[in-house]
Design a protein around this motif. Sequence first.
Motif, PDB file in Angstrom:
ATOM      1  N   LEU A  18       0.858  -1.185   0.000  1.00 44.28           N
ATOM      2  CA  LEU A  18       0.000   0.000   0.000  1.00 44.28           C
ATOM      3  C   LEU A  18       0.890   1.230   0.000  1.00 44.28           C
ATOM      4  O   LEU A  18       1.851   1.309   0.777  1.00 44.28           O
ATOM      5  N   GLN A  19       0.594   2.177  -0.882  1.00 44.07           N
ATOM      6  CA  GLN A  19       1.274   3.467  -0.824  1.00 44.07           C
ATOM      7  C   GLN A  19       0.236   4.584  -0.774  1.00 44.07           C
ATOM      8  O   GLN A  19      -0.811   4.498  -1.422  1.00 44.07           O
ATOM      9  N   VAL A  20       0.507   5.597   0.015  1.00 46.20           N
ATOM     10  CA  VAL A  20      -0.336   6.795   0.013  1.00 46.20           C
ATOM     11  C   VAL A  20       0.551   7.968  -0.374  1.00 46.20           C
ATOM     12  O   VAL A  20       1.661   8.128   0.152  1.00 46.20           O
ATOM     13  N   PHE A  21       0.061   8.762  -1.332  1.00 44.88           N
ATOM     14  CA  PHE A  21       0.832   9.874  -1.883  1.00 44.88           C
ATOM     15  C   PHE A  21       0.059  11.175  -1.703  1.00 44.88           C
ATOM     16  O   PHE A  21      -1.136  11.244  -2.001  1.00 44.88           O
ATOM     17  N   MET A  22       0.730  12.189  -1.218  1.00 45.49           N
ATOM     18  CA  MET A  22       0.157  13.520  -0.985  1.00 45.49           C
ATOM     19  C   MET A  22       0.448  14.404  -2.189  1.00 45.49           C
ATOM     20  O   MET A  22       1.618  14.622  -2.530  1.00 45.49           O
ATOM     21  N   GLN A  23      -0.597  14.937  -2.825  1.00 46.24           N
ATOM     22  CA  GLN A  23      -0.397  15.762  -4.031  1.00 46.24           C
ATOM     23  C   GLN A  23      -0.201  17.237  -3.717  1.00 46.24           C
ATOM     24  O   GLN A  23      -0.553  18.087  -4.550  1.00 46.24           O
ATOM     25  N   HIS A  24       0.333  17.566  -2.559  1.00 45.29           N
ATOM     26  CA  HIS A  24       0.525  18.963  -2.156  1.00 45.29           C
ATOM     27  C   HIS A  24       1.915  19.134  -1.530  1.00 45.29           C
ATOM     28  O   HIS A  24       2.493  18.163  -1.048  1.00 45.29           O
ATOM     29  N   THR A  25       2.374  20.392  -1.518  1.00 45.50           N
ATOM     30  CA  THR A  25       3.728  20.661  -1.030  1.00 45.50           C
ATOM     31  C   THR A  25       3.753  21.407   0.299  1.00 45.50           C
ATOM     32  O   THR A  25       4.816  21.857   0.733  1.00 45.50           O
ATOM     33  N   SER A  26       2.597  21.542   0.941  1.00 46.25           N
ATOM     34  CA  SER A  26       2.566  22.206   2.247  1.00 46.25           C
ATOM     35  C   SER A  26       1.854  21.347   3.287  1.00 46.25           C
ATOM     36  O   SER A  26       1.330  21.843   4.278  1.00 46.25           O
ATOM     37  N   ALA A  27       1.860  20.043   3.038  1.00 41.55           N
ATOM     38  CA  ALA A  27       1.348  19.058   3.987  1.00 41.55           C
ATOM     39  C   ALA A  27       2.170  17.793   3.777  1.00 41.55           C
ATOM     40  O   ALA A  27       2.817  17.640   2.738  1.00 41.55           O
ATOM     41  N   GLY A  28       2.174  16.908   4.751  1.00 47.70           N
ATOM     42  CA  GLY A  28       2.997  15.707   4.639  1.00 47.70           C
ATOM     43  C   GLY A  28       2.268  14.474   5.127  1.00 47.70           C
ATOM     44  O   GLY A  28       1.138  14.549   5.626  1.00 47.70           O
ATOM     45  N   LEU A  29       2.933  13.321   4.963  1.00 52.86           N
ATOM     46  CA  LEU A  29       2.411  12.055   5.472  1.00 52.86           C
ATOM     47  C   LEU A  29       3.497  11.374   6.284  1.00 52.86           C
ATOM     48  O   LEU A  29       4.679  11.462   5.947  1.00 52.86           O
ATOM     49  N   SER A  30       3.101  10.698   7.345  1.00 55.37           N
ATOM     50  CA  SER A  30       4.072   9.969   8.142  1.00 55.37           C
ATOM     51  C   SER A  30       3.354   8.835   8.855  1.00 55.37           C
ATOM     52  O   SER A  30       2.122   8.835   8.953  1.00 55.37           O
ATOM     53  N   ILE A  31       4.123   7.866   9.328  1.00 56.05           N
ATOM     54  CA  ILE A  31       3.562   6.789  10.153  1.00 56.05           C
ATOM     55  C   ILE A  31       4.080   6.987  11.558  1.00 56.05           C
ATOM     56  O   ILE A  31       5.296   7.084  11.765  1.00 56.05           O
ATOM     57  N   ASN A  32       3.165   7.090  12.530  1.00 59.66           N
ATOM     58  CA  ASN A  32       3.625   7.243  13.908  1.00 59.66           C
ATOM     59  C   ASN A  32       2.552   6.773  14.892  1.00 59.66           C
ATOM     60  O   ASN A  32       1.603   6.101  14.487  1.00 59.66           O
ATOM     61  N   GLU A  33       2.695   7.145  16.131  1.00 58.29           N
ATOM     62  CA  GLU A  33       1.901   6.591  17.244  1.00 58.29           C
ATOM     63  C   GLU A  33       0.413   6.899  17.118  1.00 58.29           C
ATOM     64  O   GLU A  33       0.024   8.042  16.938  1.00 58.29           O
ATOM     65  N   ASN A  34      -0.413   5.858  17.251  1.00 58.89           N
ATOM     66  CA  ASN A  34      -1.832   5.990  16.918  1.00 58.89           C
ATOM     67  C   ASN A  34      -2.776   6.108  18.114  1.00 58.89           C
ATOM     68  O   ASN A  34      -3.996   6.169  17.940  1.00 58.89           O
ATOM     69  N   ALA A  35      -2.241   6.133  19.334  1.00 61.98           N
ATOM     70  CA  ALA A  35      -3.129   5.971  20.499  1.00 61.98           C
ATOM     71  C   ALA A  35      -3.302   7.246  21.316  1.00 61.98           C
ATOM     72  O   ALA A  35      -4.401   7.569  21.743  1.00 61.98           O
ATOM     73  N   ASP A  36      -2.235   7.971  21.527  1.00 60.04           N
ATOM     74  CA  ASP A  36      -2.257   9.072  22.500  1.00 60.04           C
ATOM     75  C   ASP A  36      -2.255  10.416  21.775  1.00 60.04           C
ATOM     76  O   ASP A  36      -1.308  10.753  21.063  1.00 60.04           O
TER      77      ASP A  36
END
Lengths: 136, 136, 136
Positions: free
Chosen positions: B36-54
């Motif tokens: 699975l890949q997710v791609f952001m079509q904008h240059t002033s926002a980003g994507l990352s994988i990190n902590e999902n609970a708190d």
Amino acid sequence: MVTHYSLQVGPFPRGFHLITHQVFKAVPSWPEEGMLQVFMQHTSAGLSINENADVTVRQDFELYFNRLAPENMEGLQHDTEGPDDMPAHIKSTLAGSSIQIPILKGQPALGTWQGIFLCEFRNHARKRDLIISILE
Amino acid sequence: MVTHYSLQVGPFPRGFHLITHQVFKAVPSWPEEGMLQVFMQHTSAGLSINENADVTVRQDFELYFNRLAPENMEGLQHDTEGPDDMPAHIKSTLAGSSIQIPILKGQPALGTWQGIFLCEFRNHARKRDLIISILE
Amino acid sequence: MVTHYSLQVGPFPRGFHLITHQVFKAVPSWPEEGMLQVFMQHTSAGLSINENADVTVRQDFELYFNRLAPENMEGLQHDTEGPDDMPAHIKSTLAGSSIQIPILKGQPALGTWQGIFLCEFRNHARKRDLIISILE
């Protein structure tokens, strides 16, 4: 076609560690042309591709990342697991959670000086689970 | 084979937001093994994988990124769209514009504590266009 | 299926450079649906996707990255190739060594303002070797 291999590494002391050989050994055979991806299933460690020869590079990375996201920063709230907790999450996003390497002529096409870094950001980490994927 | 799905999310307030469920819901069916890949079509926002609970993790990220690339830094020229403009571009490169997750046994193989972050770096953002890709 | 193309670019002066057109020209034909990846075979330069229109964005990136990882930081050991050596490795990990772009309807689906940056972090760099991969 995508084929996955699970790999558990460490536990490593906090710092930057070369895992190129461990990753490559976990792949039983390479396609002629394809893509290798390594994915970190944790949020307090990262993966990166960087210099594979001089241990001072890895030591300098540890020094630098500790300055970039120091423990006990004023205003941070999330310290459930200690002062290294939130800095580890931050460093993980800065380093990244996956790396990709093209596979050419039956082998991963790293440049001469490139190796795979496991970046361990916790003071007392357990083993880390990686998923190695071969796309062909 | 690669299959794409378009997904529009937000608008979000400036900050770090969990979009794991929205991304997964946009995929009608999962291959047994894939990527699975997710791609952001904008240059002033980003994507990352990190902590999902708190939620404090996401709040701390916002605090930290604002310190790392503050508004009105001396010497910066690009402020066409306001003082949050250039810092947003910088943060976008630091966070990254795509994330990858292996698909194993018919589902995305996130670690227990991993989620997908949409990192909104603009003060007054519109909806964001993502492209979700399934490689199998 | 994965198809690779080698591309040598530069030498570039230290700074951030748009290479979108060079990368796209190196691909003789695009699949209807697929994935484009570009991989940097060096550890002192990086790749990123960011704003493609205003040259001040690229100038601001150079200013910012030099502040983020300045030369002659106290405590760094690795300076075999000069004071820009270790900062270049650090910047390379922060920017990243590969980028991914979905291919939709026979062309790479960059957002309106997105371009591919080659981030040259050395003062006196040679040509840089890239591997372009098309997954379909």
